[in-house]
Design a protein around this motif. Structure first.
Motif, PDB file in Angstrom:
ATOM      1  N   UNK A  87       0.871  -1.094   0.087  1.00 36.77           N
ATOM      2  CA  UNK A  87      -0.068   0.006  -0.049  1.00 36.77           C
ATOM      3  C   UNK A  87       0.882   1.224  -0.013  1.00 36.77           C
ATOM      4  N   UNK A  88       1.953   1.375   0.879  1.00 35.10           N
ATOM      5  CA  UNK A  88       2.739   2.583   0.953  1.00 35.10           C
ATOM      6  C   UNK A  88       3.421   2.638  -0.453  1.00 35.10           C
ATOM      7  N   UNK A  89       3.898   1.496  -1.054  1.00 37.16           N
ATOM      8  CA  UNK A  89       4.330   1.661  -2.477  1.00 37.16           C
ATOM      9  C   UNK A  89       3.516   2.120  -3.441  1.00 37.16           C
ATOM     10  N   UNK A  90       2.467   1.618  -3.385  1.00 39.50           N
ATOM     11  CA  UNK A  90       1.406   2.060  -4.126  1.00 39.50           C
ATOM     12  C   UNK A  90       0.994   3.646  -4.122  1.00 39.50           C
ATOM     13  N   UNK A 126       6.709  -0.635 -11.040  1.00 38.11           N
ATOM     14  CA  UNK A 126       6.645  -0.559  -9.358  1.00 38.11           C
ATOM     15  C   UNK A 126       6.969   0.842  -8.859  1.00 38.11           C
ATOM     16  N   UNK A 127       7.785   1.458  -9.334  1.00 40.76           N
ATOM     17  CA  UNK A 127       8.157   2.806  -9.038  1.00 40.76           C
ATOM     18  C   UNK A 127       9.082   2.767  -7.542  1.00 40.76           C
ATOM     19  N   UNK A 128       9.815   1.838  -7.461  1.00 38.04           N
ATOM     20  CA  UNK A 128      10.528   1.392  -6.333  1.00 38.04           C
ATOM     21  C   UNK A 128      11.608   2.558  -6.016  1.00 38.04           C
ATOM     22  N   UNK A 129      12.238   2.870  -7.240  1.00 37.92           N
ATOM     23  CA  UNK A 129      13.124   3.745  -7.045  1.00 37.92           C
ATOM     24  C   UNK A 129      12.740   5.264  -6.555  1.00 37.92           C
ATOM     25  N   UNK A 130      11.517   5.698  -7.278  1.00 34.79           N
ATOM     26  CA  UNK A 130      11.109   6.845  -6.505  1.00 34.79           C
ATOM     27  C   UNK A 130      10.658   6.809  -4.851  1.00 34.79           C
ATOM     28  N   UNK A 131      10.403   5.488  -4.544  1.00 34.48           N
ATOM     29  CA  UNK A 131       9.853   5.152  -3.448  1.00 34.48           C
ATOM     30  C   UNK A 131      11.107   5.094  -2.361  1.00 34.48           C
ATOM     31  N   UNK A 132      12.404   4.871  -2.696  1.00 37.24           N
ATOM     32  CA  UNK A 132      13.482   4.880  -2.116  1.00 37.24           C
ATOM     33  C   UNK A 132      13.934   6.147  -1.785  1.00 37.24           C
ATOM     34  N   UNK A 133      13.817   7.060  -2.543  1.00 39.46           N
ATOM     35  CA  UNK A 133      13.787   8.508  -2.614  1.00 39.46           C
ATOM     36  C   UNK A 133      13.174   9.102  -1.345  1.00 39.46           C
TER      37      UNK A 133
END
Length: 295
Positions: free
Chosen positions: A6-9, A46-53
């Motif tokens: 959910x947080x990633x979404x 997934x947009x994992x990289x923006x999530x990491x930022x």
């Protein structure tokens, strides 16, 4: 990892809105280029990289709007790299994220231009005062992303990846390849959060160490998906590495040993975050997600 999807979404939805604003539809003569850029950047991901930022920046109380714009810039670079990696001169793929690749949907020349335009747009975004009020911070972000994406990072890693098809690499050489090809951009994502927040040097080092282990684990997981995954779940053609005789951690160690190595790297990554306490739990969840995913 409860709540992580959910947080990633939520981050994905916010970044997608920024990307859509940066890539408006147009009726101008060059519409074909913009359409290809939108297709590449606004497709499923997934947009994992923006999530990491965002998660890294949150450790230092950074306003989310700054972190999201920085994350969108990184995603533009990531999408450019996928467009170019899929080209016939590179990996020659016609399927990405369950859809035709850009050169398959348009043509090679348009795909090259779309990738070039996405890359340059990323630096335009970082240089804009909307990304951060401090010119010094923006300059450091531009320099950091340039190094992560260039010959010492992602591009250099891709060159090594191509050489791996006809060169017998040992484990150390493969590790360097994968840290450059995937890990450099992921490392920048976490350093970007520290840069945005004016973090102390020890905090930035901890995040960089976390990201380096995470990036290596992420790439091993990609190689495992290619070797042992489902094409339907992955949304792309698999078994390419073995077909090309490419050296990877999986080809060197075998599937089970590679899976164990990825898990160890994920745990090492999480351990680097001890200095942040429970505030870094979203990043710890990301490290677990990186090695448990199926696409």
């Amino acid at each position: 990892m409860t709540g992580f999807p959910d947080r990633l979404g939520r981050v994905r939805a916010k970044v997608d809105r920024i990307l859509a604003g940066l890539l408006p539809e147009t009726g101008r003569a060059e519409r074909r280029l913009f359409d290809a850029m939108r297709y590449a950047a606004l497709g499923p991901g997934k947009r994992l990289r923006p999530f990491l930022v965002v998660a890294s920046a949150d450790l230092f109380g950074v306003e989310e709007r700054f972190a999201l714009r920085c994350g969108a810039a990184v995603e533009l670079v990531h999408c450019y790299s996928l467009v170019h990696d899929d080209l016939p001169a590179m990996d020659d793929d016609d399927l990405r994220r369950g859809r035709p690749t850009v050169h398959a949907a348009w043509d090679e020349a348009t795909a090259i231009l779309a990738g070039d335009a996405l890359l340059t747009l990323a630096f335009e975004v970082l240089a804009d005062a909307e990304t951060h009020p401090s010119p010094t911070v923006r300059l450091r972000l531009v320099g950091g992303l340039a190094r992560a994406a260039g010959a010492e990072g992602m591009c250099g890693g891709q060159m090594l990846d191509m050489l791996a098809e006809r060169t017998e690499f040992e484990y150390g050489e493969i590790a360097r390849l994968e840290r450059m090809k995937t890990g450099a951009l992921i490392a920048f994502c976490c350093r970007a959060g520290a840069l945005l927040g004016g973090a102390a040097a020890d905090a930035e080092r901890a995040l960089t160490a976390y990201a380096q282990d995470l990036g290596f684990a992420f790439q091993i997981a990609d190689d495992l998906i290619d070797a042992d995954g489902s094409e339907e779940e992955a949304g792309k053609r698999l078994r390419k590495d073995a077909g090309q005789g490419k050296a990877t951690v999986v080809s060197l160690l075998g599937i089970e040993a590679a899976r164990a190595r990825a898990k160890i790297l994920s745990e090492q990554a999480a351990a680097h975050l001890d200095c942040f306490g429970t505030r870094a739990d979203p990043l710890r969840d990301a490290a677990r997600f990186a090695v448990e995913r199926s696409s």
